[in-house]
Design a protein around this motif. Sequence first.
Motif, PDB file in Angstrom:
ATOM      1  N   MET A   1       0.841  -1.178   0.000  1.00 39.73           N
ATOM      2  CA  MET A   1       0.000   0.000   0.000  1.00 39.73           C
ATOM      3  C   MET A   1       0.886   1.241   0.000  1.00 39.73           C
ATOM      4  SD  MET A   1      -3.192  -0.804   2.532  1.00 39.73           S
ATOM      5  CE  MET A   1      -2.318  -1.661   3.820  1.00 39.73           C
ATOM      6  N   THR A   2       0.401   2.253  -0.687  1.00 36.24           N
ATOM      7  CA  THR A   2       1.140   3.511  -0.718  1.00 36.24           C
ATOM      8  C   THR A   2       0.213   4.646  -0.292  1.00 36.24           C
ATOM      9  OG1 THR A   2       0.575   3.902  -3.036  1.00 36.24           O
ATOM     10  CG2 THR A   2       2.631   2.722  -2.600  1.00 36.24           C
ATOM     11  N   TRP A   3       0.810   5.717   0.204  1.00 38.71           N
ATOM     12  CA  TRP A   3       0.037   6.885   0.611  1.00 38.71           C
ATOM     13  C   TRP A   3      -0.537   7.570  -0.617  1.00 38.71           C
ATOM     14  CZ3 TRP A   3      -1.307   7.209   5.410  1.00 38.71           C
ATOM     15  CH2 TRP A   3      -0.489   6.697   6.411  1.00 38.71           C
ATOM     16  N   LYS A   4      -1.786   8.024  -0.488  1.00 42.15           N
ATOM     17  CA  LYS A   4      -2.474   8.724  -1.571  1.00 42.15           C
ATOM     18  C   LYS A   4      -2.800  10.144  -1.098  1.00 42.15           C
ATOM     19  CE  LYS A   4      -4.539   4.381  -2.891  1.00 42.15           C
ATOM     20  NZ  LYS A   4      -5.746   3.635  -3.133  1.00 42.15           N
ATOM     21  N   ILE A  17      -6.609   4.982   7.067  1.00 41.66           N
ATOM     22  CA  ILE A  17      -5.457   5.450   7.835  1.00 41.66           C
ATOM     23  C   ILE A  17      -5.108   6.836   7.315  1.00 41.66           C
ATOM     24  CG2 ILE A  17      -3.043   5.053   8.455  1.00 41.66           C
ATOM     25  CD1 ILE A  17      -3.540   2.068   7.910  1.00 41.66           C
ATOM     26  N   LEU A  18      -5.017   7.789   8.226  1.00 42.27           N
ATOM     27  CA  LEU A  18      -4.710   9.173   7.863  1.00 42.27           C
ATOM     28  C   LEU A  18      -3.302   9.531   8.311  1.00 42.27           C
ATOM     29  CD1 LEU A  18      -8.056  10.740   9.095  1.00 42.27           C
ATOM     30  CD2 LEU A  18      -7.393  10.333   6.717  1.00 42.27           C
ATOM     31  N   TRP A  69      -3.615   9.559   2.823  1.00 48.77           N
ATOM     32  CA  TRP A  69      -4.415   8.474   3.377  1.00 48.77           C
ATOM     33  C   TRP A  69      -4.055   7.169   2.675  1.00 48.77           C
ATOM     34  CZ3 TRP A  69      -8.138   5.320   0.977  1.00 48.77           C
ATOM     35  CH2 TRP A  69      -8.344   5.589  -0.374  1.00 48.77           C
ATOM     36  N   MET A  70      -4.468   6.055   3.287  1.00 50.99           N
ATOM     37  CA  MET A  70      -4.403   4.742   2.640  1.00 50.99           C
ATOM     38  C   MET A  70      -5.493   3.871   3.251  1.00 50.99           C
ATOM     39  SD  MET A  70      -1.115   2.645   4.199  1.00 50.99           S
ATOM     40  CE  MET A  70       0.102   3.742   3.560  1.00 50.99           C
TER      41      MET A  70
END
Length: 77
Positions: A1-4, A17-18, A69-70
């Motif tokens: 997963m990567t941060w968006k 997740i923030l 977020w993710m």
Amino acid sequence: MTWKPIETAPKDGTEVILLLPLYDAEVAIPGSWGKYPGCGTEDYGWEFARLTSHGCGCCSSQDEMPTHWMPLPDAPR
């Protein structure tokens, strides 16, 4: 997963997740977008886990807005 980027986060109440800039670090905490009560007002915004001194959540600042977020990971089996 990567941060968006936070602009792409779901705003339907889905918990994610923030990533928040708190103090001199970045902190990842669960949260969701929605209508929440806060010290006598009701607004839409990011609701996230907070440290409180008496339980209402108003002792933590909403000034620190999430930047990324993710999705939450799948629960372990």
